[in-house]
Enzyme design. Structure first.
Site, PDB file in Angstrom:
ATOM      1  CG  HIS A 264      52.543   9.938 -60.763  1.00  0.00           C
ATOM      2  ND1 HIS A 264      53.850  10.146 -60.376  1.00  0.00           N
ATOM      3  CD2 HIS A 264      52.200   8.725 -60.239  1.00  0.00           C
ATOM      4  CE1 HIS A 264      54.278   9.119 -59.668  1.00  0.00           C
ATOM      5  NE2 HIS A 264      53.287   8.236 -59.568  1.00  0.00           N
ATOM      6  CD  GLU A 265      48.720   7.206 -60.104  1.00  0.00           C
ATOM      7  OE1 GLU A 265      48.987   6.056 -60.520  1.00  0.00           O
ATOM      8  OE2 GLU A 265      49.178   7.662 -59.047  1.00  0.00           O
ATOM      9  CG  HIS A 268      52.132   4.166 -62.437  1.00  0.00           C
ATOM     10  ND1 HIS A 268      53.275   3.457 -62.163  1.00  0.00           N
ATOM     11  CD2 HIS A 268      52.000   5.072 -61.422  1.00  0.00           C
ATOM     12  CE1 HIS A 268      53.830   3.923 -61.040  1.00  0.00           C
ATOM     13  NE2 HIS A 268      53.075   4.899 -60.585  1.00  0.00           N
ATOM     14  CD  GLU A 294      56.506   6.071 -58.375  1.00  0.00           C
ATOM     15  OE1 GLU A 294      56.227   7.261 -58.114  1.00  0.00           O
ATOM     16  OE2 GLU A 294      55.631   5.176 -58.458  1.00  0.00           O
TER      17      GLU A 294
END
Length: 497
Positions: A264-265, A268, A294
């Protein structure tokens, strides 16, 4: 040749950008390496940096430069940069230096106290500090709304996604509030009738989890020479395009939570890494608000890495990392582990289907807090009631209830809606990528993210903040944002597979 007033503005905003980056790296250190008793000194450092940036934005000379630049001949990117500069000036102009300092200090004090209050389940001890944070947030929202010409809560939304107003997502959120509870019930009933997937036996050593995480980060395209992975209480990504900082937290009983947080990160971080270098240190060259940010993390975590294709690639790596054997390490079992749906208390642990319900609750409550229709003292009860109505469960204590998130204690309001707007945007972008890049799923099954990154680079990353969110989504997907692709995705993954 760069126009004179506009060139002076670029120089000023370059300085502001560098100061902001320094603050973010200090915040990263605070969450990862700083000794416990360094908090007071760090609060002073961060407060001073934010005050310097605020003073620079409120400099009376800035408005003269903004007005003069409006009369200069600018190209489309320079014009977009100028508009973003003016928006940031408006946000700063609305808030006096005294109010800004009070808001900053209150948030730092509350966040520091929260680190002790949550483990101790001590909402009453935190409440006075949080009450002050909310009071100041209301004041900031009011004065910003007056300058921006919008409602107070809309002014807070605008901080995180330029131009976003509550009216923009109310119908979408109402649709999700109507449709998701029945979808959750249907999926839970179906999964209850199936043999459940089995979590491989642990414990899973943290060192092994980190090595696996770094291997998967590399597979999806993370530039190791420009970043690092560390641990923190809550996973996050920050830093700069040249210095990407990712954190996660590890659970020796379940390695999948840390791995998925890292992926997920990484989404980003890859967005930040892909921003146009020619506009580095300028507002127009930065990421386009938190809804799009996001969406980039969720395209990687939810759309790609929790899919069957990617799990076919990742399962052997997971098995090798922990020396696993047997059916529990099969791609099918590991995929099904990531596709379990059940209402749960903690937002960051929620599955993809129930997660938006957590966000709808927080959005309702923070709108009431900012409007003065809900007081901090009434927050635990309102939270418990909302969890019961929306998810059918009630937290046994405040630690797993209204104390679980860091956002409000840090004075961050108007941010929560961007999580679900990001999820919906991710689904719409991913479907557009699949239509445009037919080989996408095959590539993901081979651990090759170059086709996906190439599409995102062209359609999202390269535009930075030169477009607003609505224009970016429409250009990339062919239509304005709606919930169709998101709901289709949920039904395909959780009911058709």
């Amino acid at each position: 040749m760069t126009p004179e007033a506009y060139g002076a503005l670029e120089a000023r905003f370059r300085r502001l950008s560098l100061l902001g980056e320094a603050s973010r790296l200090l915040e990263w250190d605070c969450a990862t390496l700083m000794p416990r008793h360094g908090a007071a000194a760090r609060a002073e450092q961060l407060t001073e940096l934010t005050l310097i940036r605020h003073e620079l934005l409120r400099d009376p000379a800035l408005v003269d430069l903004l007005d003069s630049a409006e009369n200069e001949v600018l190209d489309s990117w320079q014009s977009a940069n100028l508009a973003t500069m003016r928006r940031r000036w408006q946000h700063a102009l609305a808030v006096s230096a005294d109010l800004h300092e009070a808001e900053t200090r209150a948030a730092l004090a509350c966040e520091t106290a929260w680190r002790e209050a949550r483990p101790a389940n001590n909402f009453s001890g935190l409440a006075p500090l949080l009450t002050e944070v909310v009071r100041l947030a209301r004041e900031v929202a009011t004065v910003k709304g007056e300058v921006l010409g919008c409602a107070p809560y809309d002014a807070l939304l605008d901080q995180w996604d330029a131009g976003l107003r509550a009216a923009d997502f109310e119908d979408l959120f109402a649709r999700l509030a109507r449709d998701l509870p029945q979808l959750v019930a249907t999926v839970v009933e179906r999964q209850a009738a199936e043999a459940p997937p089995r979590l491989p036996n642990g414990p899973f050593a943290v060192a092994d989890q980190q090595r696996l995480a770094e291997r998967l980060m590399a597979a999806v395209g993370f530039p190791a020479e420009h970043g690092r992975l560390d641990t923190s209480r809550h996973p996050f990504s920050c830093g700069t395009p040249e210095d990407l900082r990712i954190t996660t937290r590890y659970n020796e009983d379940d390695f999948t939570s840390a791995i998925m947080a890292v992926l997920h990160e990484t989404g980003h971080a890859l967005y930040d890494y892909g921003l146009p270098r020619e506009w580095r240190y300028q507002p127009v060259g930065e990421a386009l608000g938190m809804s799009v940010h996001e969406s980039q993390s969720l395209i990687f975590e939810m759309q790609a890495c929790r899919g069957r294709a990617f799990m076919t690639f990742a399962a052997p790596l997971m098995r090798e990392a922990f020396g696993g054997e047997g059916e529990t390490w099969s791609a099918d079992n590991l995929y099904r582990l990531q596709a379990r749906v059940a209402p749960s208390l903690i937002r960051v642990n929620a599955d993809e289907v129930t997660y938006p319900l957590h966000i709808l609750l927080r959005t309702r409550l923070e709108r009431l807090l900012i409007a003065g229709e809900l007081e901090v003292s009434d927050l635990p009860g309102a939270w418990a009631e909302g969890m019961r109505d929306d998810l059918g469960i009630v937290p046994p204590d405040d630690r797993d209830g209204c104390l679980q998130d860091i956002h409000w204690v840090e004075g961050i309001f108007g941010y929560f809606p961007t999580y679900t707007l990001g999820a919906v945007t991710a689904a719409q972008l991913f479907q557009a990528a699949r239509r445009t890049v037919p080989e996408l799923e095959t590539a993901l099954g081979e651990g090759d993210f170059r086709p996906l990154l190439g599409w995102l680079g062209k359609n999202v990353h390269a535009h930075a903040s030169s477009l607003d969110t609505r224009a970016l989504v429409t250009r990339a997907t062919g239509r304005p944002l709606d919930a169709d692709d998101f709901e289709t995705h949920l039904k395909a993954r959780y009911l058709a597979d």
